[in-house]
Design an enzyme around this catalytic site. Structure first.
Site, PDB file in Angstrom:
ATOM      1  N   ALA A  28       0.881  -1.181   0.000  1.00  0.00           N
ATOM      2  CA  ALA A  28       0.000   0.000   0.000  1.00  0.00           C
ATOM      3  C   ALA A  28       0.920   1.233   0.000  1.00  0.00           C
ATOM      4  O   ALA A  28       0.827   2.116   0.859  1.00  0.00           O
ATOM      5  CB  ALA A  28      -0.960   0.004   1.177  1.00  0.00           C
TER       6      ALA A  28
ATOM      7  N   HIS B 134       7.060   5.621   1.850  1.00  0.00           N
ATOM      8  CA  HIS B 134       7.882   4.484   1.418  1.00  0.00           C
ATOM      9  C   HIS B 134       8.868   4.918   0.324  1.00  0.00           C
ATOM     10  O   HIS B 134      10.031   4.513   0.317  1.00  0.00           O
ATOM     11  CB  HIS B 134       6.998   3.376   0.844  1.00  0.00           C
TER      12      HIS B 134
ATOM     13  N   LYS C 124       8.762   7.568  11.081  1.00  0.00           N
ATOM     14  CA  LYS C 124       7.330   7.402  11.390  1.00  0.00           C
ATOM     15  C   LYS C 124       7.122   6.330  12.466  1.00  0.00           C
ATOM     16  O   LYS C 124       6.291   6.453  13.339  1.00  0.00           O
ATOM     17  CB  LYS C 124       6.600   7.041  10.091  1.00  0.00           C
ATOM     18  N   ASP C 125       7.922   5.244  12.355  1.00  0.00           N
ATOM     19  CA  ASP C 125       7.865   4.164  13.351  1.00  0.00           C
ATOM     20  C   ASP C 125       9.150   4.240  14.174  1.00  0.00           C
ATOM     21  O   ASP C 125      10.015   3.366  14.083  1.00  0.00           O
ATOM     22  CB  ASP C 125       7.728   2.817  12.641  1.00  0.00           C
TER      23      ASP C 125
ATOM     24  N   LEU D   8       2.036  10.479   6.536  1.00  0.00           N
ATOM     25  CA  LEU D   8       1.543   9.492   5.573  1.00  0.00           C
ATOM     26  C   LEU D   8       1.592   8.102   6.206  1.00  0.00           C
ATOM     27  O   LEU D   8       2.542   7.767   6.908  1.00  0.00           O
ATOM     28  CB  LEU D   8       2.417   9.499   4.314  1.00  0.00           C
TER      29      LEU D   8
ATOM     30  N   SER E  23      -0.134   3.870   5.456  1.00  0.00           N
ATOM     31  CA  SER E  23      -1.000   2.991   4.654  1.00  0.00           C
ATOM     32  C   SER E  23      -2.397   2.929   5.276  1.00  0.00           C
ATOM     33  O   SER E  23      -3.376   2.673   4.590  1.00  0.00           O
ATOM     34  CB  SER E  23      -0.406   1.582   4.585  1.00  0.00           C
TER      35      SER E  23
HETATM   36  P1  AMP Z   1       5.053  -0.213   6.569  1.00  0.00           P
HETATM   37  O1  AMP Z   1       4.722  -0.539   5.162  1.00  0.00           O
HETATM   38  O2  AMP Z   1       4.015   0.574   7.275  1.00  0.00           O
HETATM   39  O3  AMP Z   1       5.530  -1.413   7.353  1.00  0.00           O
HETATM   40  O4  AMP Z   1       6.314   0.764   6.505  1.00  0.00           O
HETATM   41  C1  AMP Z   1       7.492   0.392   5.856  1.00  0.00           C
HETATM   42  C2  AMP Z   1       8.553   1.405   6.157  1.00  0.00           C
HETATM   43  O5  AMP Z   1       8.124   2.691   5.703  1.00  0.00           O
HETATM   44  C3  AMP Z   1       8.839   1.560   7.663  1.00  0.00           C
HETATM   45  O6  AMP Z   1      10.236   1.702   7.861  1.00  0.00           O
HETATM   46  C4  AMP Z   1       8.089   2.810   8.016  1.00  0.00           C
HETATM   47  O7  AMP Z   1       8.619   3.494   9.136  1.00  0.00           O
HETATM   48  C5  AMP Z   1       8.270   3.626   6.745  1.00  0.00           C
HETATM   49  N1  AMP Z   1       7.242   4.676   6.652  1.00  0.00           N
HETATM   50  C6  AMP Z   1       5.906   4.519   6.784  1.00  0.00           C
HETATM   51  N2  AMP Z   1       5.286   5.717   6.692  1.00  0.00           N
HETATM   52  C7  AMP Z   1       6.265   6.640   6.517  1.00  0.00           C
HETATM   53  C8  AMP Z   1       6.272   8.058   6.357  1.00  0.00           C
HETATM   54  N3  AMP Z   1       5.155   8.782   6.379  1.00  0.00           N
HETATM   55  N4  AMP Z   1       7.464   8.693   6.182  1.00  0.00           N
HETATM   56  C9  AMP Z   1       8.628   7.954   6.167  1.00  0.00           C
HETATM   57  N5  AMP Z   1       8.679   6.625   6.314  1.00  0.00           N
HETATM   58  C10 AMP Z   1       7.520   5.969   6.484  1.00  0.00           C
END
Ligand code: AMP
Length: 284
Positions: free
Chosen positions: A34, A39, A153-154, A188, A190
């Site tokens: 997503a 990302h 973000k995380d 941002l 997902s």
């Molecule tokens: P996820 O798909 O939610 O597991 O996120 C994958 C990676 O993208 C993780 O390292 C998140 O911290 C990073 N991420 C998610 N949202 C953001 C954002 N708004 N800005 C920067 N990195 C992000």
């Protein structure tokens, strides 16, 4: 741009080894798909620092403590591939569950975690970081990247993975990339697509509150700032799980931001049944 897609780890490992033999450095961006600009900012950071960028898309069942969240997690591989083709990504790894966990229960790393492994997300989502460490350990073992890119973000997640990498002496450097936001400040995510229009507007209170606390931190008592912040969020109808001012390295809560102290201000709240998290660093 074109990307090469692998579903089987064996094929990915072979391809990555060929790139390594040519002397290429490997950057890795693990995601659950997503895909959005957050990302993509990780992918672009990797493309600047590394010769080859691998992105993975895998919705990891072991990190979901809430089965409904797993079932409703947005999945759209077709449009994700299109997004990746417009980015600097070179390789997509899109395995299925059996590829990542070939045995009934895969190895779950259990390094000695600091305070960071016990508070905030760890306290509110039991077992979540065990699942995150399990999947990142497995993915690092497959991709063996030089650099791993994770989002601010995380924040707590990247801190825990940093501790896991150190504990297992994994030869990968972790780079944290700043949070990408909408024009109204909303981070941002997902999960934002799960918000209805009204909740989406109300949810901007999270980033606003974090920035309010950040700007007042040098002048006001932390506890009164947190109390105001919690009320401000609740007034918009969101349910606060935690709002915390903490040390950036340990995540220990702080009652005062002393001069020179590196602080992270973190929040988790629910807008209906959508759980949202955000954080800001102080100083920048
Ligand atoms: P996820 O798909 O939610 O597991 O996120 C994958 C990676 O993208 C993780 O390292 C998140 O911290 C990073 N991420 C998610 N949202 C953001 C954002 N708004 N800005 C920067 N990195 C992000």
């Amino acid at each position: 741009m074109s990307i090469t897609i692998f579903k089987r780890s064996e094929d990915l490992i072979h391809h990555v080894n060929e790139e390594k033999k040519k002397g290429c450095s490997i950057g890795f961006v693990p995601t659950m798909g997503a895909l959005h600009q957050g990302h993509i900012s990780l992918i672009e950071a990797s493309a600047i620092q590394c010769d080859v960028t691998v992105c993975s898309i895998f919705v990891n069942p072991t990190q979901f403590n809430d089965k409904k969240d797993l079932e409703t997690y947005p999945r759209n591989l077709g449009s994700d591939i299109k997004v990746l083709m417009d980015s600097s990504c070179d390789i997509l790894f899109a395995p299925d569950v059996h590829e990542i966990y070939p045995h009934e229960s895969g190895f779950v790393p259990s390094p000695e975690l600091s305070w960071a492994g016990k508070v905030m997300e760890a306290a509110h989502r039991p077992g979540h970081y065990d699942g995150v460490m399990q999947v990142v350990y497995r993915l690092l073992d497959i991709v063996k990247p030089d650099v791993l890119f994770m989002g601010q973000k995380d924040y707590q997640q990247q801190l825990i993975i940093r501790q896991m990498i150190a504990a297992y002496e994994i030869k990968t450097k972790l780079v944290m990339v700043p949070t990408e936001r909408e024009a109204d400040g909303m981070a941002l995510s997902s999960r934002n697509v799960k918000l209805d229009e009204e909740s989406r507007i109300k949810a901007t209170i999270l980033s606003k509150t974090l920035h309010d606390i950040k700007s007042q931190l040098p002048h006001e008592d932390v506890n009164s700032l947190l109390e105001k912040g919690i009320n401000q969020i609740a007034d918009k109808g969101l349910e606060v799980e935690y709002l915390q001012v903490a040390d950036q390295n340990t995540l220990k809560p702080l009652s005062k931001a002393h001069k020179g102290e590196k602080v992270v201000i973190c929040v988790a709240a629910r807008a209906g049944d959508v759980r949202l998290i955000d954080n800001v660093l102080y100083p920048d």
